[in-house]
Motif scaffolding. Structure first.
Motif, short mmCIF file in Angstrom:
data_model
loop_
_atom_site.label_atom_id
_atom_site.label_comp_id
_atom_site.label_asym_id
_atom_site.label_seq_id
_atom_site.Cartn_x
_atom_site.Cartn_y
_atom_site.Cartn_z
N PRO A 92 80.73 -19.47 -16.07
CA PRO A 92 79.43 -19.11 -15.92
C PRO A 92 78.97 -19.32 -14.34
O PRO A 92 79.55 -20.36 -13.90
N TYR A 93 78.10 -18.56 -13.91
CA TYR A 93 77.57 -18.78 -12.53
C TYR A 93 76.06 -18.86 -12.51
O TYR A 93 75.42 -18.47 -13.47
N LYS A 94 75.61 -19.85 -11.55
CA LYS A 94 74.25 -20.05 -11.44
C LYS A 94 73.38 -19.42 -10.62
O LYS A 94 74.08 -19.04 -9.19
N TYR A 95 72.32 -18.65 -10.55
CA TYR A 95 71.56 -17.90 -9.83
C TYR A 95 69.97 -18.69 -9.75
O TYR A 95 69.52 -18.91 -11.01
N VAL A 96 69.27 -18.40 -8.70
CA VAL A 96 67.91 -18.43 -8.79
C VAL A 96 67.40 -17.17 -8.48
O VAL A 96 67.73 -16.55 -7.65
N VAL A 97 66.47 -16.80 -9.35
CA VAL A 97 65.95 -15.40 -9.38
C VAL A 97 64.45 -15.35 -9.24
O VAL A 97 63.84 -16.37 -9.78
N THR A 98 64.06 -14.69 -8.29
CA THR A 98 62.52 -14.47 -8.06
C THR A 98 62.02 -12.93 -7.91
O THR A 98 62.74 -12.22 -7.59
N ARG A 99 60.85 -13.01 -8.30
CA ARG A 99 60.44 -11.41 -8.23
C ARG A 99 59.57 -11.23 -7.04
O ARG A 99 58.86 -12.14 -6.53
N TYR A 108 72.60 -16.69 -5.30
CA TYR A 108 73.78 -17.27 -5.88
C TYR A 108 73.89 -18.57 -5.53
O TYR A 108 73.96 -18.89 -4.33
N LYS A 109 73.89 -19.52 -6.42
CA LYS A 109 74.22 -20.87 -6.29
C LYS A 109 75.56 -21.63 -6.49
O LYS A 109 75.94 -22.73 -6.23
N GLY A 110 76.54 -20.70 -7.32
CA GLY A 110 77.88 -21.00 -7.47
C GLY A 110 78.24 -21.08 -8.94
O GLY A 110 77.50 -20.94 -9.85
N ARG A 111 79.35 -21.49 -9.16
CA ARG A 111 80.06 -21.47 -10.41
C ARG A 111 79.48 -23.00 -11.06
O ARG A 111 79.40 -23.89 -10.57
N VAL A 112 79.41 -22.77 -12.40
CA VAL A 112 78.83 -23.90 -12.98
C VAL A 112 79.83 -24.32 -14.29
O VAL A 112 80.78 -23.42 -14.74
N GLN A 113 80.12 -25.77 -14.14
CA GLN A 113 81.26 -26.06 -15.23
C GLN A 113 80.62 -25.84 -16.78
O GLN A 113 79.39 -25.99 -16.91
#
Length: 114
Positions: A92-99, A108-113
């Motif tokens: 899985p990958y982490k993102y911060v999404v805003t409108r 994009y914040k990177g891969r998540v363990q």
């Protein structure tokens, strides 16, 4: 009462001329509209989770915060011969999404363990 205030150069003449013809009540309504419009255009969390994934992706976690919506998801890469095309998604990958208005901004914040 003094002189009328000078408008900022950033305001186009056609808008300034229209504003100059308005009374105090109309200007108050215009201010309220402008403030609402600024908020609508500014970064804000995404509350409709259906907008956060495509059909070939899997949402792992969604968390809403003031700074945006944190999304952790698994994705496909789009290559036809890749294992993700057979259901073994990447991430899985982490993102911060805003409108921002009608658009979504993905950071994009990177891969998540797992």
């Amino acid at each position: 009462m003094g002189e009328s205030p000078a408008p900022p150069e950033a305001i186009p003449n056609y808008i300034r001329e229209g504003l100059d013809r308005q009374g105090a009540d109309s200007l108050e309504a215009i201010i309220a509209y402008c403030e609402a419009r600024i908020e609508w255009l500014s970064d804000r969390p995404v509350t409709d989770e259906s907008e956060l994934q495509d059909n070939d992706e899997q949402l792992v976690e969604v968390e809403h915060s003031e700074s945006g919506t944190v999304v952790i998801k698994k994705v496909t890469c789009g290559k036809s011969g890749c294992r993700c095309a057979r259901g073994h998604l990447h991430g899985p990958y982490k993102y911060v999404v805003t409108r921002q208005g009608e658009s979504l901004k993905w950071e994009y914040k990177g891969r998540v363990q797992e």
